[in-house]
Design a protein around this motif. Sequence first.
Motif, PDB file in Angstrom:
ATOM      1  N   TYR A   4       0.851  -1.184   0.000  1.00 18.49           N
ATOM      2  CA  TYR A   4       0.000   0.000   0.000  1.00 18.49           C
ATOM      3  C   TYR A   4       0.886   1.233   0.000  1.00 18.49           C
ATOM      4  CZ  TYR A   4      -3.495  -3.408   1.342  1.00 18.49           C
ATOM      5  OH  TYR A   4      -4.319  -4.495   1.354  1.00 18.49           O
ATOM      6  N   ALA A   6       1.231   4.979   1.049  1.00 14.55           N
ATOM      7  CA  ALA A   6       0.672   5.977   1.964  1.00 14.55           C
ATOM      8  C   ALA A   6       1.258   7.329   1.575  1.00 14.55           C
ATOM      9  CB  ALA A   6       1.015   5.626   3.404  1.00 14.55           C
ATOM     10  N   TYR A  80       5.987  10.023   1.008  1.00 14.37           N
ATOM     11  CA  TYR A  80       5.261   8.762   0.883  1.00 14.37           C
ATOM     12  C   TYR A  80       5.968   7.662   1.667  1.00 14.37           C
ATOM     13  CZ  TYR A  80       8.876   7.094  -2.286  1.00 14.37           C
ATOM     14  OH  TYR A  80      10.085   6.709  -2.811  1.00 14.37           O
ATOM     15  N   ALA A  91      -2.810  -1.870   6.884  1.00 15.93           N
ATOM     16  CA  ALA A  91      -2.137  -0.709   6.287  1.00 15.93           C
ATOM     17  C   ALA A  91      -2.662   0.591   6.891  1.00 15.93           C
ATOM     18  CB  ALA A  91      -2.320  -0.702   4.771  1.00 15.93           C
ATOM     19  N   VAL A  92      -3.963   0.677   7.124  1.00 14.94           N
ATOM     20  CA  VAL A  92      -4.555   1.869   7.738  1.00 14.94           C
ATOM     21  C   VAL A  92      -4.051   2.037   9.165  1.00 14.94           C
ATOM     22  CG1 VAL A  92      -6.733   2.852   8.587  1.00 14.94           C
ATOM     23  CG2 VAL A  92      -6.582   1.967   6.254  1.00 14.94           C
ATOM     24  N   ALA A  95      -0.666   3.494   8.818  1.00 15.96           N
ATOM     25  CA  ALA A  95      -0.775   4.879   8.336  1.00 15.96           C
ATOM     26  C   ALA A  95      -1.230   5.826   9.442  1.00 15.96           C
ATOM     27  CB  ALA A  95      -1.724   4.954   7.147  1.00 15.96           C
ATOM     28  N   GLU A 107      -3.163   9.503   2.618  1.00 12.32           N
ATOM     29  CA  GLU A 107      -3.988   8.763   1.663  1.00 12.32           C
ATOM     30  C   GLU A 107      -3.345   7.401   1.462  1.00 12.32           C
ATOM     31  OE1 GLU A 107      -5.204   8.998  -3.063  1.00 12.32           O
ATOM     32  OE2 GLU A 107      -4.395  10.783  -2.075  1.00 12.32           O
ATOM     33  N   VAL A 108      -4.115   6.334   1.627  1.00 12.60           N
ATOM     34  CA  VAL A 108      -3.610   4.967   1.474  1.00 12.60           C
ATOM     35  C   VAL A 108      -4.249   4.350   0.245  1.00 12.60           C
ATOM     36  CG1 VAL A 108      -3.458   2.683   2.533  1.00 12.60           C
ATOM     37  CG2 VAL A 108      -3.297   4.733   3.963  1.00 12.60           C
ATOM     38  N   ARG A 109      -3.384   3.832  -0.658  1.00 13.71           N
ATOM     39  CA  ARG A 109      -3.875   3.166  -1.871  1.00 13.71           C
ATOM     40  C   ARG A 109      -3.172   1.837  -2.059  1.00 13.71           C
ATOM     41  NH1 ARG A 109      -4.084   7.271  -6.959  1.00 13.71           N
ATOM     42  NH2 ARG A 109      -4.891   9.088  -5.892  1.00 13.71           N
TER      43      ARG A 109
END
Length: 115
Positions: A4, A6, A80, A91-92, A95, A107-109
């Motif tokens: 991910y 971030a 990042y 992941a969140v 983050a 922002e997490v993708r």
Amino acid sequence: MPQYLALTYTADVDWWAPEQAAELAEYRRFAVDHAGSLRASAVLHPTATATVVRVEGARGGRVVTTDGPYAETKEALTGYYLIEAADLDEAVAVAAEIPAAWGGAVEVRPVIVAK
């Protein structure tokens, strides 16, 4: 394991300036605490150093560049982290520990891995 990205959004400052030392120390502490799940990270220079690139028309068209940020905002993309985590929830959780999340945004993708 999934990865991910971030993206950190914070005040657009010079992170190496003496007045940023305390906050930069928090980022360093985060990096040490989460070294097992971080695959890459970087701090970006202030947006005033950015160059926006556009191509008019289609591929091969005229290349147009603009100095400075694409848009003026209160918070800018300032860095990042590439996080390796079992799932989005993990992941969140990582983050949420990034100092940018406390006064800015992260922002997490999910990253698409080419096959």
